[in-house]
Design a protein around this motif. Sequence first.
Motif, PDB file in Angstrom:
ATOM      1  N   VAL A   1      -2.284 -11.325 -12.551  1.00 25.95           N
ATOM      2  CA  VAL A   1      -1.253 -12.298 -12.300  1.00 25.95           C
ATOM      3  C   VAL A   1      -0.470 -12.288 -13.673  1.00 25.95           C
ATOM      4  N   ILE A   2       0.959 -12.211 -13.254  1.00 26.27           N
ATOM      5  CA  ILE A   2       1.836 -12.075 -14.550  1.00 26.27           C
ATOM      6  C   ILE A   2       2.677 -13.232 -14.341  1.00 26.27           C
ATOM      7  N   HIS A   3       3.106 -14.187 -15.552  1.00 28.48           N
ATOM      8  CA  HIS A   3       4.016 -14.960 -15.181  1.00 28.48           C
ATOM      9  C   HIS A   3       4.732 -15.205 -16.694  1.00 28.48           C
ATOM     10  N   GLY A   4       6.028 -15.126 -16.582  1.00 28.31           N
ATOM     11  CA  GLY A   4       6.854 -15.509 -17.685  1.00 28.31           C
ATOM     12  C   GLY A   4       6.641 -14.367 -18.980  1.00 28.31           C
TER      13      GLY A   4
ATOM     14  N   ARG B   1     -13.483 -16.573 -13.234  1.00 30.24           N
ATOM     15  CA  ARG B   1     -12.876 -17.488 -14.262  1.00 30.24           C
ATOM     16  C   ARG B   1     -12.917 -16.476 -15.525  1.00 30.24           C
ATOM     17  N   GLU B   2     -13.829 -15.817 -15.734  1.00 35.73           N
ATOM     18  CA  GLU B   2     -13.817 -15.072 -17.134  1.00 35.73           C
ATOM     19  C   GLU B   2     -12.748 -13.933 -17.261  1.00 35.73           C
ATOM     20  N   ASP B   3     -11.998 -13.824 -16.082  1.00 38.94           N
ATOM     21  CA  ASP B   3     -10.944 -12.725 -16.200  1.00 38.94           C
ATOM     22  C   ASP B   3      -9.549 -13.538 -16.067  1.00 38.94           C
ATOM     23  N   VAL B   4      -9.678 -14.803 -16.342  1.00 42.60           N
ATOM     24  CA  VAL B   4      -8.395 -15.635 -16.011  1.00 42.60           C
ATOM     25  C   VAL B   4      -8.311 -16.545 -17.635  1.00 42.60           C
TER      26      VAL B   4
ATOM     27  N   ALA C   1      -4.136 -13.398 -15.699  1.00 42.61           N
ATOM     28  CA  ALA C   1      -5.373 -13.066 -14.908  1.00 42.61           C
ATOM     29  C   ALA C   1      -5.393 -11.498 -14.652  1.00 42.61           C
ATOM     30  N   ASP C   2      -6.326 -10.710 -15.396  1.00 41.23           N
ATOM     31  CA  ASP C   2      -6.660  -9.511 -15.376  1.00 41.23           C
ATOM     32  C   ASP C   2      -7.981  -9.063 -14.667  1.00 41.23           C
ATOM     33  N   THR C   3      -8.412  -8.548 -13.750  1.00 43.51           N
ATOM     34  CA  THR C   3      -9.834  -8.021 -13.297  1.00 43.51           C
ATOM     35  C   THR C   3      -9.873  -6.802 -12.467  1.00 43.51           C
ATOM     36  N   ARG C   4     -11.077  -6.418 -12.661  1.00 45.80           N
ATOM     37  CA  ARG C   4     -11.409  -5.373 -11.681  1.00 45.80           C
ATOM     38  C   ARG C   4     -12.698  -5.823 -10.911  1.00 45.80           C
ATOM     39  N   LYS C   5     -12.940  -7.162 -10.843  1.00 46.31           N
ATOM     40  CA  LYS C   5     -13.931  -7.721 -10.255  1.00 46.31           C
ATOM     41  C   LYS C   5     -13.670  -8.980  -9.278  1.00 46.31           C
ATOM     42  N   GLY C   6     -12.426  -8.605  -8.919  1.00 44.67           N
ATOM     43  CA  GLY C   6     -11.953  -9.833  -7.851  1.00 44.67           C
ATOM     44  C   GLY C   6     -12.551  -9.553  -6.605  1.00 44.67           C
ATOM     45  N   VAL C   7     -12.144 -10.660  -5.790  1.00 41.21           N
ATOM     46  CA  VAL C   7     -12.245 -10.443  -4.207  1.00 41.21           C
ATOM     47  C   VAL C   7     -11.185 -10.926  -3.412  1.00 41.21           C
ATOM     48  N   THR C   8     -11.212 -10.435  -2.303  1.00 45.43           N
ATOM     49  CA  THR C   8     -10.218 -10.553  -1.307  1.00 45.43           C
ATOM     50  C   THR C   8     -10.587 -11.372  -0.319  1.00 45.43           C
TER      51      THR C   8
END
Length: 121
Positions: free
Chosen positions: A21-24, A50-53, A29-36
């Motif tokens: 997630v990129i803003h401004g 949360r640890e990647d946010v 947030a940056d992860t390789r452990k996310g879920v859809t």
Amino acid sequence: MTNADTSHRIEIEPNLHRLRVIHGGITIADTRKGVTLKETGLPDVFYFPREDVNMTRLRRSDSASHCPYKGDAAYFHLLTEEDGPVVDAAWSYESPLPGAEAIKGCIAFYSSRVDRIDQTS
């Protein structure tokens, strides 16, 4: 997950891609452990552990909502230096209902309230 409404489904699966997630110009947030999360009638939603946010960029708001399939959601404002807070830009299910446990404590972002949500290799 299904409940009494068999036409409504929720599926949660690991996302093996890099999610950001990129803003401004700042990576929030940056992860390789996310879920859809895939839910009947709605666009897919990426959830970030949360640890990647960058939680210092989020402030809990007073907003809340209830989903009969996922439970009670808490919302967060995204804090920016230049434009002030982006109201209720993200949400989380702290105690999701049975079948949605994989998103417990994860953070999701509204694509309409941040500059970009990327899924790459």
